[in-house]
Write an enzyme that holds these catalytic residues in place. Structure first.
Site, short mmCIF file in Angstrom:
data_model
loop_
_atom_site.label_atom_id
_atom_site.label_comp_id
_atom_site.label_asym_id
_atom_site.label_seq_id
_atom_site.Cartn_x
_atom_site.Cartn_y
_atom_site.Cartn_z
N HIS A 195 0.81 -1.22 0.00
CA HIS A 195 0.00 0.00 0.00
C HIS A 195 0.85 1.27 0.00
O HIS A 195 0.33 2.36 -0.28
CB HIS A 195 -0.92 0.03 1.22
CG HIS A 195 -2.13 -0.84 1.10
ND1 HIS A 195 -2.08 -2.21 1.23
CD2 HIS A 195 -3.43 -0.54 0.85
CE1 HIS A 195 -3.30 -2.71 1.09
NE2 HIS A 195 -4.14 -1.71 0.86
N GLU B 31 -2.68 -15.50 24.92
CA GLU B 31 -2.39 -16.87 25.35
C GLU B 31 -0.90 -17.19 25.38
O GLU B 31 -0.47 -18.30 25.11
CB GLU B 31 -3.12 -17.90 24.45
CG GLU B 31 -4.53 -17.56 24.06
CD GLU B 31 -5.46 -17.27 25.23
OE1 GLU B 31 -4.97 -16.93 26.32
OE2 GLU B 31 -6.69 -17.34 25.05
#
Length: 389
Positions: free
Chosen positions: A338, A363
């Site tokens: 981009h 986690e």
């Protein structure tokens, strides 16, 4: 609501993908603008049954297999990170509670959580300790009550949760045998809930620091027996949740790749589209290869968990480690495609890039995953062949 007995998975996935691309993007814009997840969105997800997909039907869920559920999570993960977080957490906390909940807790907490009538926050991480046997928050038994002291932080949904799936240490103990888990109510007297929701990405999801000072609660909120705390927290929640986070990395990376391909085909520089330039082609092809490899490992880890394979824990950590690194690589390439335009908030890749960083900490960090894997590798309990197909 979703009924797995009559569900056509392909049609259901098409429904989820259409929602993500349409209403889901409208919700995403609203979340980014306001910094909050509207209650109406939670209600919509609940009514669609998407917060109750993975739990068995006898608990009020749809009874979807873990592998099938992961495909749904993959599709939802292309949406806003807070939407993915709602689906992921609400479809996961029941796993830790179900095998250990008393009939009373089953009725008060477990079934309402499965139906998404109540929200449960997984509460393990502490500020100055790791996420395992060195937990410092303590409890002591006094008659029919426990009394808790300590602090937890980075607790997703810790502000708005109705209950906390929390692990603490019996006073005076050390090691994993002194750990105990509870599903205690949130916002009890003696418990301070500090809103800590200002984050780089995943806007709208609340996070909290929780402080306990002589916080009393009935002993009936205990899950399992004293000494089973780590078993409940890690095996019951973290192992499948790590696979889920890994699949969310796959879904978000796929979204980044889609955005990069779309932009490469549209953007023209010096008379030809970016897609015609070899440097861009190489970026996108590398993205594809890493995505495919990560997804294959995630599904291998899912199957290992489903059949109770002895290396399911190590494979879940390997899947998360691999998928997180893949997501970092893919989103960085996608933003680079981009160019400077991708740095502005009006472009979807900017949000995707910010949200992608969160999975590095969910986690357990990559360093934690490596510790889990190395223990199995060095002890010989994990095959050098890298798991079973």
């Amino acid at each position: 609501m979703v009924d797995n007995n009559t569900l056509n998975l392909g049609e259901f996935l098409d429904e989820v993908r259409a929602w993500v691309a349409g209403p889901g993007e409208e919700w995403a814009e609203r979340i980014e603008d306001t910094g909050t997840v509207p209650d109406e969105l939670v209600t919509e997800l609940r009514e669609r049954g998407w917060l109750s997909l993975a739990a068995p039907q006898e608990l009020g869920g749809a009874g979807m297999s873990f592998s099938d559920y992961l495909q749904v999570l993959e599709a939802i993960s292309k949406s806003h990170a807070s939407i993915r977080m709602l689906v992921h957490v609400n479809n996961g906390t029941w796993r830790a509670m179900a095998p250990y909940a008393s009939p009373e807790l089953r009725d008060e907490v477990l079934i309402p959580a499965v139906k998404a009538d109540k929200r449960v926050a997984f509460t393990l991480t502490e500020h100055d300790r790791g996420s395992g046997a060195d937990i410092g928050t303590t409890v002591r038994r006094e008659g029919d009550e426990y009394v808790m002291n300590g602090e937890k932080h980075l607790i997703t949904f810790g502000v708005k949760a109705d209950y906390l799936l929390i692990t603490a240490r019996l006073e005076g103990t050390s090691g994993k045998d002194g750990l105990v888990s509870f599903t205690m109510p949130n916002h009890l007297p003696g418990a301070e809930v500090i809103d800590d929701s200002e984050t780089m990405g995943v806007r709208g999801t609340d996070h909290a620091t929780l402080r306990f000072e002589e916080t009393r609660f009935p002993a009936r909120y205990r899950l399992g027996a004293e000494g089973q705390g780590l078993e409940i927290a890690l095996g019951g929640f973290l192992t499948p949740s790590r696979v889920g986070v890994a699949m969310s990395c796959v879904g978000l990376a796929e979204r980044a790749q889609e955005l990069a391909i779309e932009y490469a085909n549209e953007r023209v520089t010096f008379g030809k589209p970016l897609a015609k330039r070899q440097a861009i082609q190489f970026m996108l092809s590398e993205n594809y290869a890493r995505l495919a490899a990560a997804k294959a490992l995630v599904m291998q880890a899912a199957r290992a968990y489903e059949v109770g394979a002895p290396d399911a824990g190590e494979l879940s950590s390997a899947a998360k480690l691999t998928a997180v690194d893949m997501l970092t690589f893919v989103t960085d390439n996608a933003l680079q495609v981009h160019g400077g335009r991708g740095y502005w908030k009006k472009n979807p890749i900017e949000r995707v890039y910010r949200d992608a960083r969160a999975q590095r900490f969910e986690e357990g960090t990559n360093e934690i995953q490596k510790q889990v894997i190395s223990r199995g590798v060095l002890s010989g309990t994990v095959s050098t062949e890298g798991g079973q197909w």
